[in-house]
Each structure stands twice: as C-alpha cells, then as structure tokens.
Scaffold this motif. Structure first.
Motif, PDB file in Angstrom:
ATOM      1  N   GLY A  19      -8.908  54.701 -32.862  1.00  0.00           N
ATOM      2  CA  GLY A  19      -9.807  56.152 -32.741  1.00  0.00           C
ATOM      3  C   GLY A  19      -9.892  56.981 -33.904  1.00  0.00           C
ATOM      4  O   GLY A  19     -10.785  56.170 -34.981  1.00  0.00           O
ATOM      5  N   GLY A  20      -9.610  57.968 -34.276  1.00  0.00           N
ATOM      6  CA  GLY A  20      -9.707  58.703 -35.568  1.00  0.00           C
ATOM      7  C   GLY A  20      -9.120  58.145 -36.743  1.00  0.00           C
ATOM      8  O   GLY A  20      -9.454  58.362 -37.939  1.00  0.00           O
ATOM      9  N   ALA A  21      -8.084  57.398 -36.453  1.00  0.00           N
ATOM     10  CA  ALA A  21      -7.358  56.745 -37.552  1.00  0.00           C
ATOM     11  C   ALA A  21      -8.203  55.644 -38.221  1.00  0.00           C
ATOM     12  O   ALA A  21      -8.327  55.457 -39.418  1.00  0.00           O
ATOM     13  CB  ALA A  21      -6.021  56.011 -36.908  1.00  0.00           C
ATOM     14  N   LYS A  22      -8.934  55.019 -37.417  1.00  0.00           N
ATOM     15  CA  LYS A  22     -10.072  53.906 -37.705  1.00  0.00           C
ATOM     16  C   LYS A  22     -11.005  54.510 -38.632  1.00  0.00           C
ATOM     17  O   LYS A  22     -11.444  54.099 -39.759  1.00  0.00           O
ATOM     18  CB  LYS A  22     -10.506  53.018 -36.738  1.00  0.00           C
ATOM     19  CG  LYS A  22     -11.665  52.028 -36.951  1.00  0.00           C
ATOM     20  CD  LYS A  22     -11.815  51.043 -35.834  1.00  0.00           C
ATOM     21  CE  LYS A  22     -12.867  51.736 -34.739  1.00  0.00           C
ATOM     22  NZ  LYS A  22     -13.435  50.825 -33.818  1.00  0.00           N
ATOM     23  N   ALA A  23     -11.535  55.690 -38.179  1.00  0.00           N
ATOM     24  CA  ALA A  23     -12.637  56.476 -38.917  1.00  0.00           C
ATOM     25  C   ALA A  23     -11.891  56.948 -40.305  1.00  0.00           C
ATOM     26  O   ALA A  23     -12.610  56.901 -41.251  1.00  0.00           O
ATOM     27  CB  ALA A  23     -13.098  57.619 -38.252  1.00  0.00           C
ATOM     28  N   ALA A  24     -10.895  57.589 -40.413  1.00  0.00           N
ATOM     29  CA  ALA A  24     -10.249  58.041 -41.567  1.00  0.00           C
ATOM     30  C   ALA A  24      -9.984  57.143 -42.454  1.00  0.00           C
ATOM     31  O   ALA A  24     -10.183  57.260 -43.696  1.00  0.00           O
ATOM     32  CB  ALA A  24      -8.852  58.991 -41.201  1.00  0.00           C
TER      33      ALA A  24
END
Length: 79
Positions: free
Chosen positions: A5-10
């Motif tokens: 999720g957002g961890a992959k994007a960040a």
C-alpha cells in the motif's frame, strides 16, 4: 523488507534487502528505513503494523534475525 500500500509508494519500491547487525530490533530497522527513505516513509511506518516471518509484531523491540522477512502493513480504509 516488503512494503504494501502506502508504504510501497513512500519507499518507492515493493521490497528491498537491508543488511542488519546482530540484535537489530524492528525499531532499529524502522530508524534505518526512515534515514534512508525520508519523512514520507517515516509517517507511514509510524502508523503501520508489521509481520515478521508472517507473525504479527506486538513489540517493536523484537530482534530481526538475518534472513527474516519483515512486512510493512500500513493502515487501510475500506468498505
């Protein structure tokens, strides 16, 4: 490390290998990742839960052994 999720994007990647010293804890690893990837990932990591070799991490002081897989699971909204 596996990011979702957002961890992959960040983090800018779905996964990465991180060299760890013996006795490195989840908290230590979070500090390393924050230094490497910056504030965007730091915010996600602060709110995330973790799986260490598919087992929920309840204490971030737990050691991450060499060859272990740590999954970063950010909070998600859904219906």
């Amino acid at each position: 490390m596996r990011y979702f999720g957002g961890a992959k994007a960040a983090a800018g990647t779905p996964s990465e290998r991180v060299a760890l010293a013996p006795g490195t804890s989840v908290d230590d690893l979070v500090a390393t990742l924050t230094a490497t990837h910056g504030d965007a990932l730091a915010r996600v990591l602060a709110a995330s839960s973790f799986l260490l070799d598919k087992v929920a991490v309840h204490e971030r002081s737990v050691a991450v052994d060499d060859g272990a897989v740590l999954d970063v699971l950010p909070p998600s909204a859904g219906g």
